[in-house]
Design a protein around this motif. Structure first.
Motif, PDB file in Angstrom:
ATOM      1  N   ASP A  86       6.402  10.346   0.535  1.00 64.80           N
ATOM      2  CA  ASP A  86       7.601  10.717  -0.219  1.00 64.80           C
ATOM      3  C   ASP A  86       7.494  12.149  -0.744  1.00 64.80           C
ATOM      4  N   ASP A  87       6.308  12.532  -1.229  1.00 60.87           N
ATOM      5  CA  ASP A  87       6.115  13.912  -1.701  1.00 60.87           C
ATOM      6  C   ASP A  87       6.296  14.906  -0.562  1.00 60.87           C
ATOM      7  N   ALA A  88       5.781  14.551   0.630  1.00 58.16           N
ATOM      8  CA  ALA A  88       5.905  15.451   1.783  1.00 58.16           C
ATOM      9  C   ALA A  88       7.367  15.650   2.154  1.00 58.16           C
ATOM     10  N   LEU A  89       8.119  14.566   2.189  1.00 58.23           N
ATOM     11  CA  LEU A  89       9.544  14.684   2.527  1.00 58.23           C
ATOM     12  C   LEU A  89      10.285  15.472   1.458  1.00 58.23           C
ATOM     13  N   ALA A  90       9.905  15.285   0.211  1.00 57.85           N
ATOM     14  CA  ALA A  90      10.564  16.003  -0.880  1.00 57.85           C
ATOM     15  C   ALA A  90      10.318  17.505  -0.807  1.00 57.85           C
ATOM     16  N   CYS A  91       9.162  17.905  -0.256  1.00 60.44           N
ATOM     17  CA  CYS A  91       8.867  19.341  -0.171  1.00 60.44           C
ATOM     18  C   CYS A  91       9.327  19.938   1.153  1.00 60.44           C
ATOM     19  N   GLY A  92      10.149  19.173   1.893  1.00 58.49           N
ATOM     20  CA  GLY A  92      10.769  19.708   3.101  1.00 58.49           C
ATOM     21  C   GLY A  92      10.001  19.508   4.376  1.00 58.49           C
ATOM     22  N   ALA A  93       9.000  18.640   4.386  1.00 58.98           N
ATOM     23  CA  ALA A  93       8.205  18.439   5.602  1.00 58.98           C
ATOM     24  C   ALA A  93       9.072  17.907   6.734  1.00 58.98           C
ATOM     25  N   ARG A  94       8.899  18.496   7.917  1.00 58.84           N
ATOM     26  CA  ARG A  94       9.583  18.010   9.117  1.00 58.84           C
ATOM     27  C   ARG A  94       8.643  17.206   9.995  1.00 58.84           C
ATOM     28  N   GLY A  95       7.339  17.303   9.713  1.00 59.87           N
ATOM     29  CA  GLY A  95       6.350  16.546  10.463  1.00 59.87           C
ATOM     30  C   GLY A  95       5.264  16.043   9.537  1.00 59.87           C
ATOM     31  N   ILE A  96       4.775  14.819   9.809  1.00 54.18           N
ATOM     32  CA  ILE A  96       3.703  14.223   9.020  1.00 54.18           C
ATOM     33  C   ILE A  96       2.677  13.631   9.975  1.00 54.18           C
ATOM     34  N   VAL A  97       1.397  13.869   9.692  1.00 54.80           N
ATOM     35  CA  VAL A  97       0.299  13.260  10.441  1.00 54.80           C
ATOM     36  C   VAL A  97      -0.419  12.326   9.487  1.00 54.80           C
ATOM     37  N   GLY A  98      -0.356  11.016   9.775  1.00 55.20           N
ATOM     38  CA  GLY A  98      -0.934  10.021   8.887  1.00 55.20           C
ATOM     39  C   GLY A  98      -2.327   9.615   9.325  1.00 55.20           C
ATOM     40  N   ILE A  99      -3.341  10.142   8.651  1.00 54.18           N
ATOM     41  CA  ILE A  99      -4.726   9.773   8.937  1.00 54.18           C
ATOM     42  C   ILE A  99      -5.046   8.406   8.323  1.00 54.18           C
ATOM     43  N   THR A 100      -4.456   8.114   7.184  1.00 48.90           N
ATOM     44  CA  THR A 100      -4.749   6.913   6.404  1.00 48.90           C
ATOM     45  C   THR A 100      -4.607   5.645   7.238  1.00 48.90           C
ATOM     46  N   ALA A 101      -5.566   4.731   7.082  1.00 49.51           N
ATOM     47  CA  ALA A 101      -5.542   3.452   7.794  1.00 49.51           C
ATOM     48  C   ALA A 101      -5.132   2.338   6.840  1.00 49.51           C
ATOM     49  N   GLY A 102      -5.030   1.108   7.397  1.00 51.13           N
ATOM     50  CA  GLY A 102      -4.723  -0.056   6.583  1.00 51.13           C
ATOM     51  C   GLY A 102      -3.292  -0.522   6.716  1.00 51.13           C
ATOM     52  N   PHE A 103      -2.686  -0.312   7.884  1.00 51.94           N
ATOM     53  CA  PHE A 103      -1.288  -0.685   8.062  1.00 51.94           C
ATOM     54  C   PHE A 103      -1.165  -1.791   9.107  1.00 51.94           C
ATOM     55  N   ALA A 104      -0.482  -1.559  10.220  1.00 53.64           N
ATOM     56  CA  ALA A 104      -0.239  -2.643  11.178  1.00 53.64           C
ATOM     57  C   ALA A 104      -1.534  -3.289  11.642  1.00 53.64           C
ATOM     58  N   GLU A 105      -2.593  -2.510  11.723  1.00 45.62           N
ATOM     59  CA  GLU A 105      -3.867  -3.057  12.205  1.00 45.62           C
ATOM     60  C   GLU A 105      -4.495  -4.010  11.198  1.00 45.62           C
ATOM     61  N   ALA A 106      -3.949  -4.026   9.961  1.00 46.76           N
ATOM     62  CA  ALA A 106      -4.526  -4.858   8.906  1.00 46.76           C
ATOM     63  C   ALA A 106      -3.791  -6.177   8.719  1.00 46.76           C
ATOM     64  N   GLY A 107      -2.705  -6.397   9.476  1.00 48.60           N
ATOM     65  CA  GLY A 107      -2.006  -7.671   9.349  1.00 48.60           C
ATOM     66  C   GLY A 107      -0.543  -7.513   9.017  1.00 48.60           C
ATOM     67  N   PRO A 108       0.166  -8.628   8.813  1.00 47.94           N
ATOM     68  CA  PRO A 108       1.626  -8.607   8.592  1.00 47.94           C
ATOM     69  C   PRO A 108       2.056  -7.754   7.401  1.00 47.94           C
ATOM     70  N   GLU A 109       1.321  -7.833   6.296  1.00 46.99           N
ATOM     71  CA  GLU A 109       1.702  -7.042   5.121  1.00 46.99           C
ATOM     72  C   GLU A 109       1.600  -5.549   5.426  1.00 46.99           C
ATOM     73  N   GLY A 110       0.523  -5.157   6.107  1.00 41.59           N
ATOM     74  CA  GLY A 110       0.374  -3.757   6.486  1.00 41.59           C
ATOM     75  C   GLY A 110       1.453  -3.318   7.458  1.00 41.59           C
ATOM     76  N   LEU A 111       1.846  -4.199   8.376  1.00 45.33           N
ATOM     77  CA  LEU A 111       2.909  -3.879   9.327  1.00 45.33           C
ATOM     78  C   LEU A 111       4.226  -3.642   8.600  1.00 45.33           C
ATOM     79  N   ALA A 112       4.509  -4.473   7.611  1.00 44.87           N
ATOM     80  CA  ALA A 112       5.747  -4.301   6.849  1.00 44.87           C
ATOM     81  C   ALA A 112       5.750  -2.961   6.114  1.00 44.87           C
ATOM     82  N   ARG A 113       4.622  -2.599   5.502  1.00 42.79           N
ATOM     83  CA  ARG A 113       4.521  -1.289   4.835  1.00 42.79           C
ATOM     84  C   ARG A 113       4.722  -0.156   5.833  1.00 42.79           C
ATOM     85  N   GLN A 114       4.113  -0.297   6.997  1.00 43.51           N
ATOM     86  CA  GLN A 114       4.213   0.742   8.024  1.00 43.51           C
ATOM     87  C   GLN A 114       5.661   0.930   8.469  1.00 43.51           C
ATOM     88  N   ARG A 115       6.357  -0.174   8.687  1.00 37.56           N
ATOM     89  CA  ARG A 115       7.753  -0.073   9.126  1.00 37.56           C
ATOM     90  C   ARG A 115       8.620   0.576   8.058  1.00 37.56           C
TER      91      ARG A 115
END
Length: 705
Positions: A86-115
């Motif tokens: 959200d901070d990146a989008l607020a500062c005008g970012a047009r591209g984001i590279v997400g290094i952080t893990a713990g999303f779809a690979e972590a299960g249904p809850e992580g998948l929902a957050r990722q989506r």
């Protein structure tokens, strides 16, 4: 036109959120790489504690930078990822590279957050690589946002594995290969493999696209993007051996595995499918080298019988042809070689090289000039005369007048007459190749010798292993080299099939022009006798609603008349008690070959067709071939003629050839029907009887999703 990914590969400014002085943290590695080109664009380091990172002042937040940032790399703990986006989008970012893990690979809850995160990024008009990725790099724009350095070159590497990317980089270096781009795919929440293939296809500095993928997402879209790329695409894929998880209810389902599907998609899209990182670098080295062709007639050229025999086997294992050379070609070779040289194919100097190193060049010139030769594989000792490392000597395999040591001078300067002659021969080979460009690959016991370096500098791939040389040559003579592959488009969906019974499926296929013998479904003896009056015998009786009718005794053939038909029905009904039966006119089986044509709907690649030898032995013989559906008649004919048992179609032991063209036309119609019905999981015609005078379907079944 694909998605605009300029913000990912050539941003005006970059920020690394989670930059750290701690070498154990990924934010440290990415920040260190990002600072390699500080003069190209502003690079901002962000750490919530502020202070300094890597000797530079770090902002405590993106907002504290005080100016827009176009590309933001986020390497923070999982709990803070959404806020960082959200901070990146607020500062005008047009591209984001997400290094952080713990999303779809972590299960249904992580998948929902990722989506949810991906939806916010797309709504803002930005693009996201990852999350759970290892960064990106673009050597052409001096963008370094991954933990490792990638030597510059023409290969775009798109990988779901960071360690494999590192191995590919290490293996590529000895071949002189470098990378235009690197992208760690991560979870592909927003930017997908397809998006990246399309963008790399437009990237002028990218000459080839290398992909390691475990999850294709939309596999059909990947195949379309690769087919349209206009440059080589090489795929290393994992999990090819797992069979479909869905329980197969037909021969097609039982015989189709994910490996078959991926291989079929690659063949149709012109993608080079490889099985190991080593094979990938071999293929990339070949595709970045000399000319390509669609012909596979290969001349094997050696200075020893053993190397020649092994290379010929390796060439054929790689799918190349090693035919005997014709009389004219052999005559021209004899004019430049001595009497004991073999000129049939493999062509063997038989020791002449150590007497006259230029005989290598003379032989290559003749082979390149021969119309019946599409490619040349040179194997053996070449390079040894000029090797300067004092390495192994060794006699020619055929035993020659020059003695066991090949007349070598192992002096450090490699300056013997033989060494100088071999280097002149290497330069002459390069000149011949420039004048008559055909694929030429070399296997040498001394691949780093001065002579081999001359060849490599001229664009000739040189390998130490025979199997690598053969695989490289196969890549240079791939079918896709003949032009842009034509991937079949999916037709518009048709009205859903409601009646999946045997006669309902027959009616669907009949409406598409698939020929069947006359037939009628019956439930009692009155209906059976009516059918016998409707068309002439001999008859076939089938018990319906059975998967493998023949195995269960549910098929009776050659019933001469109504009485025989009635008797067969009474016997079959007493044993099986089927709710209904099919009475059909018996097709003339004389001089016929039974084929199978089926379509299995893959969750990633959509409808995939299988054709092959059919009948009751389909699963036993397993002589089948695969392609993405729908299959044009021309392609269907190629598949049939490529079967192991294709000789049966041409006629054997006095039997006439069958009408392969008619069979291919039926295959086109069956696969088009399946492709137009997304509700059909499996559609199968087995057997498809092909005779000298045409083709007719004798049985069919469909399974809905």
């Amino acid at each position: 036109m694909g998605r605009d990914l300029t913000a990912l590969f050539d941003p005006g400014s970059v920020a690394v959120v989670g930059a750290s002085d701690d070498p154990a943290k990924y934010g440290h590695a990415v920040a260190s790489q990002a600072l390699r080109a500080p003069g190209r664009r502003p690079v901002h380091l962000v750490n919530r504690r502020g202070g300094t990172v890597l000797g530079r002042t770090a902002a405590p937040s993106l907002a504290a930078i005080g100016e827009p940032v176009e590309l933001v790399v986020i390497a923070v703990p999982g709990a803070g990822f959404e806020a960082a986006v959200d901070d990146a989008l607020a500062c005008g970012a047009r591209g984001i590279v997400g290094i952080t893990a713990g999303f779809a690979e972590a299960g249904p809850e992580g998948l929902a957050r990722q989506r949810a995160v991906a939806a916010r990024v797309r709504a803002a008009g930005a693009v996201l690589v990852g999350p759970n990725c290892l960064g990106i790099a673009d050597n052409t724009t001096e963008l370094y946002l991954a933990s490792d350095r990638f030597a510059p070159g023409g290969v775009a590497l798109l990988s779901q594995s960071g360690n494999l990317a590192l191995e590919l980089q290490l293996r590529a270096a000895p071949h002189g290969l470098g990378f235009s781009r690197f992208v760690s795919l991560g979870n592909q929440a927003d930017v997908t493999l397809v998006d990246l293939v399309e963008d790399c296809a437009r990237h002028e500095a990218t000459a080839a696209i290398a992909v390691y993928a475990e999850d294709f997402g939309d596999g059909r879209a990947f195949a379309r993007a690769a087919a349209a790329a206009g440059k080589p695409v090489v795929l290393l894929s994992a999990g090819r051996g797992a069979a479909s998880a869905r329980s197969a209810q037909s021969h097609t389902g039982a015989l189709t595995t994910s490996a078959d599907v991926v291989a079929a998609a690659c063949r149709d899209a012109g993608v080079e499918l490889v099985h190991t990182p080593r094979e990938m670098t071999v293929v990339l080295a070949a595709l970045s080298a000399g000319p390509r062709t669609s012909g596979r007639r290969t001349a094997v050229f050696t200075d020893g019988g053993g190397h020649g025999a092994i290379a010929a086997d390796a060439a054929e294992d790689a799918g190349l042809d090693v035919p005997e050379l014709g009389a004219r070609a052999q005559e021209r070779l004899r004019a430049v070689l001595w009497e004991q040289s073999a000129v049939g194919n493999p062509v063997d100097l038989a020791g002449m090289g150590e007497q006259n190193p230029h005989s290598y060049a003379d032989t290559v010139a003749e082979l390149l000039a021969a119309d019946e030769v599409d490619a040349v594989l040179m194997t053996g000792y070449f390079g040894g005369y000029a090797a300067s490392d004092g390495g192994l000597g060794g006699g020619s395999a055929g035993g020659s007048a020059g003695g066991a040591d090949h007349g070598r001078d192992d002096s450090p300067d490699g300056g013997s007459a033989l060494a100088q002659g071999e280097q002149r021969a290497a330069r002459a080979i390069a000149a011949h190749l420039a004048a008559a460009p055909k694929p030429l690959v070399v296997q040498s016991m001394y691949p780093r010798s001065p002579s081999c370096r001359i060849l490599a500098a001229a664009g000739v791939p040189v390998f130490a292993a025979t199997e690598d040389a053969a695989r490289a040559l196969a890549a240079m003579t791939a079918r896709g080299a003949a032009g842009t592959p034509a991937l079949p488009a999916l037709p518009s969906p048709a009205a859903p099939l409601r009646d999946t019974g045997y006669h309902g499926v027959r009616a669907l296929l009949d409406s598409a022009g698939v020929p069947f013998p006359p037939a009628r479904e019956i439930t009692d003896e009155a209906g059976l006798l009516a059918a016998a009056r409707e068309f002439e015998g001999p008859y076939v009786l089938k018990a319906l609603h059975l998967l493998h009718k023949s195995d269960a005794g549910g098929v009776a053939l050659r019933l001469a008349d109504a009485d025989a038909l009635l008797a067969a029905h009474r016997d079959m009904h007493a044993r099986l008690g089927a709710p209904s039966y099919s009475v059909e006119a018996m097709a003339d089986l004389a001089d016929g070959v039974e084929l199978i044509v089926g379509v299995n709907r893959d969750p990633r690649f959509g409808p995939v067709a299988m054709v092959g030898l059919g009948g009751v032995l389909t699963e036993t013989l397993r002589d089948v071939a695969f392609a993405l559906a729908p299959v044009p008649a021309r392609r269907a004919e190629e598949l049939l003629r490529g079967l192991r048992t294709a000789a049966l179609l041409k006629g054997v032991r006095g039997r006439p050839a069958v009408d392969v063209v008619a069979a291919a036309a039926v295959i086109e119609r069956v696969t088009a029907v399946a492709a137009a019905h997304p509700e059909i999981a499996e559609l199968e015609v087995n057997p498809l009887l092909v005779r000298p005078d045409g083709a007719v379907a004798l049985d069919a079944r469909a399974v809905l999703l």
